[in-house]
Design an enzyme around this catalytic site. Structure first.
Site, PDB file in Angstrom:
ATOM      1  CG  ASP A 293     -27.236 -25.145  -1.726  1.00 27.57           C
ATOM      2  OD1 ASP A 293     -26.580 -24.148  -2.034  1.00 27.57           O
ATOM      3  OD2 ASP A 293     -27.748 -25.325  -0.604  1.00 27.57           O
TER       4      ASP A 293
ATOM      5  CB  CYS B 265     -19.955  -5.744  10.122  1.00 28.47           C
ATOM      6  SG  CYS B 265     -20.415  -7.223   9.226  1.00 28.47           S
TER       7      CYS B 265
ATOM      8  CB  CYS C  34     -21.504  -4.818  14.449  1.00 34.00           C
ATOM      9  SG  CYS C  34     -22.515  -6.163  15.090  1.00 34.00           S
TER      10      CYS C  34
ATOM     11  CB  CYS D 231     -19.660 -17.972  17.213  1.00 35.18           C
ATOM     12  SG  CYS D 231     -19.263 -19.637  16.628  1.00 35.18           S
TER      13      CYS D 231
ATOM     14  CB  CYS E  17     -19.376 -24.112  11.911  1.00 35.46           C
ATOM     15  SG  CYS E  17     -21.028 -23.484  11.588  1.00 35.46           S
TER      16      CYS E  17
ATOM     17  CB  CYS F 205     -25.992 -23.261  14.556  1.00 37.25           C
ATOM     18  SG  CYS F 205     -25.492 -21.860  15.583  1.00 37.25           S
TER      19      CYS F 205
ATOM     20  CB  CYS G 131     -23.476 -16.111  13.589  1.00 31.26           C
ATOM     21  SG  CYS G 131     -23.637 -17.314  12.272  1.00 31.26           S
TER      22      CYS G 131
ATOM     23  CB  CYS H  68     -27.013 -10.380  12.245  1.00 30.62           C
ATOM     24  SG  CYS H  68     -26.473  -9.172  11.017  1.00 30.62           S
TER      25      CYS H  68
HETATM   26  S1  SF4 Z   1     -23.705  -9.514  13.752  1.00 34.04           S
HETATM   27 FE1  SF4 Z   1     -24.111  -8.942  11.601  1.00 34.04          FE
HETATM   28  S2  SF4 Z   1     -23.505  -6.783  11.455  1.00 34.04           S
HETATM   29 FE2  SF4 Z   1     -22.622  -7.581  13.363  1.00 34.04          FE
HETATM   30  S3  SF4 Z   1     -20.541  -8.234  12.784  1.00 34.04           S
HETATM   31 FE3  SF4 Z   1     -21.851 -10.034  12.579  1.00 34.04          FE
HETATM   32  S4  SF4 Z   1     -22.529 -10.057  10.449  1.00 34.04           S
HETATM   33 FE4  SF4 Z   1     -21.721  -8.004  10.868  1.00 34.04          FE
HETATM   34  S1  SF4 Z   2     -23.660 -21.102  12.600  1.00 32.56           S
HETATM   35 FE1  SF4 Z   2     -22.598 -19.203  13.227  1.00 32.56          FE
HETATM   36  S2  SF4 Z   2     -22.897 -19.056  15.489  1.00 32.56           S
HETATM   37 FE2  SF4 Z   2     -23.404 -21.149  14.857  1.00 32.56          FE
HETATM   38  S3  SF4 Z   2     -21.494 -22.257  15.194  1.00 32.56           S
HETATM   39 FE3  SF4 Z   2     -21.511 -21.664  13.009  1.00 32.56          FE
HETATM   40  S4  SF4 Z   2     -20.438 -19.711  12.967  1.00 32.56           S
HETATM   41 FE4  SF4 Z   2     -20.944 -20.102  15.110  1.00 32.56          FE
END
Ligand code: SF4
Ligand code: SF4
Length: 322
Positions: A127, A181, A184, A191, A210, A237, A240, A244
């Site tokens: 980074d 994915c 899914c 989110c 986000c 956060c 997401c 997964c």
């Molecule tokens: S949770 Fe993971 S596998 Fe499911 S859509 Fe999101 S990134 Fe893809």
């Molecule tokens: S980190 Fe992922 S779940 Fe959290 S606000 Fe951002 S996009 Fe949404």
């Protein structure tokens, strides 16, 4: 012995890197998508991302004469401590500042590799240089892009840092990672702020919505319509990634989301209640955030977040009868 792909793999594993792949020095394939993303304003107030577009298109600007790009992944997966009533921090920032931890190892890796090719030049980046790290890491075989826009490794999930080591040595490249994915959409549905949007035929992150961006990078007030979406998150956060399936352990796939063995990434700071965080003095903030990536949020931003977390607690508390 000269510098070979196998030796790079071996030395990187010795230094604790979980993933290692090699690609050539061609420009990143996602430059057009990146330009479009910035053009839409999805980067929010992160102006440095817009300013550095042209540099990111040319890896030679980071290391003149670069021939090969070594992409590395370092796992930071760990159980989340129970933080009810306390500040809630994304996993990647629970331990010591990853920039410092990884930079040291990158430097050591470059030194070890130079022993086999004294003419080669190296430049490490975590980074810290204008590179599209995720793009280069995908091309080097580390993972593919999920709908949550994270780089996902089919065996290890997405809780890993990406580091890049550029070199003037010519190395045999790996094959780009492939995966997907399927049907899914767990991250999209989970989110809380609707930050994952489908535009131009792909899932994109609108950073302005986000929680990670809002709690870390955004300065000033947070849009009132998004404040409740912050929920308990004080810094970053993980939602997401938490939902997964590639981050969830399975009996037949023990490597998925294996816990990090790097102690420096584990939670180590004193616990801090939301009440304390909302009233931190500059001195207390300085002491508490010392050596941590949490400092990026600034004291004012962290306090603002903690105040919203407290408001959100009140919103969800059941009414008292008496
Ligand atoms: S949770 Fe993971 S596998 Fe499911 S859509 Fe999101 S990134 Fe893809
Ligand atoms: S980190 Fe992922 S779940 Fe959290 S606000 Fe951002 S996009 Fe949404």
């Amino acid at each position: 012995m000269g510098l070979t792909r196998d030796l790079v793999q071996k030395r990187s594993a010795e230094l604790g890197f979980d993933l290692c792949g090699i690609t050539n020095a061609d420009p990143p394939a996602s430059m057009d998508a990146y330009r479009q993303w910035v053009g839409k304003g999805f980067h929010g107030g992160m102006d440095y991302l817009a300013r550095s577009i042209d540099l990111r298109a040319d890896v030679q600007s980071v290391l003149p004469g670069v021939q090969s790009i070594i992409a590395l992944g370092m796992n930071y997966a760990q159980e989340r401590p129970d933080t009810s009533g306390e500040v809630k921090i994304a996993r990647y920032a629970l331990g010591k500042d990853y920039h410092k931890v990884i930079r040291k190892r990158l430097k050591r890796l470059a030194e070890r590799l130079a022993e086999s090719d004294p003419d080669a030049h190296f430049r490490g980046a975590v980074d810290s240089a204008p590179l599209l790290e995720r793009d280069l890491a995908q091309r080097a075989g580390l993972g593919w892009f999920g709908k949550n826009t994270c780089l996902i490794n089919s065996h290890r999930g997405s809780f890993f840092f990406i580091a890049i080591l550029l070199t003037t040595a010519r190395l045999e490249p790996d094959r780009p990672a492939v995966g997907g994915c399927g049907s899914c959409r767990a991250c999209i549905d989970a989110c809380p702020t609707g930050a994952l949007v489908f535009e131009e035929g792909r899932w994109q992150l609108d950073a302005r919505r986000c929680i990670s961006y809002l709690t870390i990078e955004h300065r000033g007030e947070i849009d009132p319509s998004l404040q409740a979406g912050l929920g308990e998150w004080t810094f970053g956060c993980d939602i997401c990634q938490d939902v997964c399936p590639f981050n969830q352990s399975r009996p037949q796939q023990p490597l998925r989301a294996a816990l990090t063995p790097i102690q420096e990434f584990r939670a180590h700071r004193a616990r801090l209640s939301l009440q304390e965080a909302a009233q931190l003095s500059p001195e207390a903030w300085d002491a508490w955030s010392q050596g941590s990536a949490v400092r990026r949020a600034t004291q004012a931003g962290f306090q603002r977040n903690a105040i919203h977390n407290l408001e959100n607690q009140d919103r969800t508390s059941p009414p008292e009868f008496g």
